[in-house]
Enzyme design. Structure first.
Site, PDB file in Angstrom:
ATOM      1  N   SER A 218      43.736  39.677  81.791  1.00  0.00           N
ATOM      2  CA  SER A 218      43.802  40.815  82.710  1.00  0.00           C
ATOM      3  C   SER A 218      44.541  40.421  83.983  1.00  0.00           C
ATOM      4  O   SER A 218      45.336  41.192  84.504  1.00  0.00           O
ATOM      5  CB  SER A 218      42.408  41.309  83.093  1.00  0.00           C
ATOM      6  OG  SER A 218      41.810  42.035  82.035  1.00  0.00           O
TER       7      SER A 218
ATOM      8  N   LEU B  35      36.830  39.011  84.931  1.00  0.00           N
ATOM      9  CA  LEU B  35      36.359  37.961  84.024  1.00  0.00           C
ATOM     10  C   LEU B  35      37.445  37.587  83.009  1.00  0.00           C
ATOM     11  O   LEU B  35      37.405  36.541  82.385  1.00  0.00           O
ATOM     12  CB  LEU B  35      35.119  38.446  83.273  1.00  0.00           C
ATOM     13  CG  LEU B  35      34.237  37.352  82.693  1.00  0.00           C
ATOM     14  CD1 LEU B  35      33.591  36.536  83.791  1.00  0.00           C
ATOM     15  CD2 LEU B  35      33.173  37.966  81.802  1.00  0.00           C
ATOM     16  N   SER B  36      38.400  38.473  82.846  1.00  0.00           N
ATOM     17  CA  SER B  36      39.384  38.331  81.777  1.00  0.00           C
ATOM     18  C   SER B  36      40.668  37.707  82.328  1.00  0.00           C
ATOM     19  O   SER B  36      41.341  38.289  83.177  1.00  0.00           O
ATOM     20  CB  SER B  36      39.660  39.712  81.183  1.00  0.00           C
ATOM     21  OG  SER B  36      40.947  39.795  80.611  1.00  0.00           O
ATOM     22  N   PRO B  37      41.012  36.496  81.847  1.00  0.00           N
ATOM     23  CA  PRO B  37      42.214  35.830  82.368  1.00  0.00           C
ATOM     24  C   PRO B  37      43.491  36.593  82.048  1.00  0.00           C
ATOM     25  O   PRO B  37      44.394  36.693  82.883  1.00  0.00           O
ATOM     26  CB  PRO B  37      42.198  34.466  81.670  1.00  0.00           C
ATOM     27  CG  PRO B  37      41.369  34.672  80.434  1.00  0.00           C
ATOM     28  CD  PRO B  37      40.364  35.726  80.760  1.00  0.00           C
TER      29      PRO B  37
END
Lengths: 328, 226
Positions: B19, B15-17
């Site tokens: 990341s 969900l984390s860009p």
């Protein structure tokens, strides 16, 4: 001549440790990159309030992270930055309004001194190293008085508003004006990205192990990290063999509780402007300092006098003026 | 032989860009630096809850900053990352729990596939603006990564077992114990010490801590090691 230097605006507040790191890195690069670095003293409390953001330190794990991060960055960026003993009191209660008004006044009247005076304030809050002046007592006093005029208060407000219009939700922000475009980067850890935005100089082929569907150019401006090789002596290095540069030492400063290790502070309330030989040497070599010759002479004179106490004055008002806490 | 490779744990959520950006950078460096990259699928929702933090996108100016930042980083890091059209719905409503449970199952059964499957999930949500919450979406990503339909289906079923749910929880807790208030975090084990760095923009600092050379987010490939 050559291409026009690109303007970089650095919006900062001395209350912000990452602002100090960004500041030092950009000061180092201002004589290496083709840029015109414009320092913009701003008020982080106003930015927090306007953006609806909160100081990161209010989240316990962020505070913990910052404490450790600053320790590592001290070495990596080579800035003698250290968490104040009573961090919460200093940062969250005392704040920085008076200090930033003072810097605004400096910027209006003696912009050539803004870099040094800003650095001194950071040294005061975020380091336990020696303090210094660089300004005559009269100059400092005059600026202190100007700090509470509407002109200066409004200027600080305008600069802070400008940062908000660029989209700031914290500090530091660096705004680069490149080829008619404006780029805002937040934080002191985006300098490599800033270098990239200032203009690709190298193009290499797409590396084979990158994601398959890509076909972008790889381009990188040369970045030597936070401590580029430079003859510029104004940068701070950690003590212990390298170049901790000390200007004149006016160690008054009783208004903040003296730190136990710093016994030198106690010894010289009154003055003593001493310049280390390194200071003189560096000033005389000062390669790309933008100071015109007559001003740098004046500064040397100030340095060699017994000075009172820019720092004392500043510290006095940091304590005595009610601080405006950062809004949330 | 040579010195022992240093373990780097990358805790991430698809969900984390940021990341994804950190992931790609470290994947590039795993064949250049003397490291052993351990991927740790985690649940960012759990980390936010546990730390008292909030998604940055909830502050309007941060959301605005991120949108622009991602555009610039797309070029700089050379990852085809793009904001989904309905960002708030994708990020703040739909979330990533099933996807991260699936990756946890992959890590338990076929760890050698974890890198590819993770990448395919990111490509769905953060490049092609496709769903990652429905079973068909997850299966499609797994198959694109090279998994057979049967393998993928089996892992999907395992995703809802307590074993997998607990493993995701444990990994997320481990990130919290390292001090995470968001993702990605990279934990480097160097000379008996542990260093945690947050974000995808701290890789140069990580290099410094590892005593390795930083060559930007797109280092030249070292052909001999590929």
């Amino acid at each position: 001549m050559g291409p026009v230097p690109r303007t970089l605006e650095l919006f900062y507040d001395v209350l912000s440790p990452y602002s100090w790191l960004g500041f030092e890195i950009l000061c180092r690069y201002q004589n290496i990159w083709n840029i015109n670095l414009q320092l913009r003293p701003s008020f982080i409390g106003g930015i927090m309030k306007d953006s609806g953001n909160k100081a990161p330190a209010l989240i316990p794990r962020k505070a913990q992270y910052m404490a450790n991060d600053i320790k590592v960055l001290r070495q990596h960026v080579q800035v003698p930055i250290q968490f104040p003993k009573d961090f919460f009191s200093v940062i969250l209660e005392k704040g920085s309004l008076s200090a930033m008004r003072f810097l605004t006044a400096v910027n209006l009247e003696h912009p050539e001194m803004l870099e040094n005076v800003s650095r001194e304030l950071w040294m005061r809050i975020w380091s336990r190293a020696a303090e210094k002046a660089g300004m005559s007592a009269e100059q400092a006093q005059g600026l202190l008085e100007k700090s509470s005029t509407s002109k200066v208060k409004n200027q600080l407000k305008e600069t802070t508003d400008a940062a908000c219009r660029y989209g700031a939700f914290g500090l530091p922000i660096t705004v680069a004006h490149v080829d008619g475009q404006t780029h805002m980067v937040f934080g002191s850890d985006r300098m490599e990205l800033l270098a990239y935005l200032l203009g690709p100089t190298l193009a290499t082929s797409t590396p084979k192990n990158s994601v398959q569907s890509l076909s972008f150019f790889s381009s990188r401006r040369e970045v030597d990290g936070p401590c580029p090789p430079s003859r510029e002596c104004q940068t701070l290095r950690l003590p212990g063999g390298s170049k901790l540069l000390v200007f004149s030492v006016a160690l008054g400063a009783v208004s903040l509780p003296p730190t136990p290790k710093d016994s030198r502070k106690r010894s010289t309330i009154s003055h003593v402007a001493t310049c280390t030989s390194m200071t003189h040497k560096c000033l005389s070599e000062s390669p790309s300092s933008a100071l015109p010759q007559n001003k740098s002479n004046a500064i040397r004179q100030n340095l060699s006098r017994s000075l009172s106490v820019l720092v004392l004055l500043v510290c006095s008002f940091l304590v005595s003026y009610p601080a405006h806490c950062r809004g949330s | 032989m040579g010195p022992v490779p240093r373990t780097l744990e990358l805790f991430y959520d698809v969900l984390s860009p940021y990341s994804w950006l950190g992931f790609e950078i470290l994947c590039r460096y795993q064949n250049i630096w003397n490291i052993n990259l351990q991927l740790r699928p985690s649940f960012i929702g759990g980390i936010m809850k546990d730390s008292g933090n909030k998604a940055p996108a909830l502050i309007p100016r941060k959301a605005q900053y991120m949108a622009n930042d991602i555009k610039v980083l797309r070029q700089h890091v050379q990852v085809p990352i793009q904001f989904p059209k309905d960002f708030f719905s994708v990020i703040l409503e739909k979330g990533s729990l099933s996807a991260m449970r699936f990756l946890t199952a992959v890590n338990l059964e076929h760890p050698e596939m974890l890198e590819n499957v993770s990448r395919e999930l990111w490509m769905r949500i953060w490049s092609r603006d496709e769903d990652i919450t429905q079973p068909q979406s997850i299966l499609a990503a797994a198959e694109k990564a090279g998994m057979s339909a049967e393998q993928a289906q089996g892992l999907l079923e395992k995703s809802s077992t307590s074993k997998v749910k607990n493993q995701l929880k444990e990994t997320t807790d481990a990130a919290c114990r390292y001090g995470a208030f968001g993702l990605p975090i990279t934990v480097a084990h160097v000379d008996g010490q542990t260093h945690m760095v947050f974000g995808s923009d701290r890789m140069e600092l990580l290099a410094y801590l590892l005593g390795e050379k930083w060559m930007g987010p797109v280092p030249p490939a070292v052909n001999a090691r590929l």
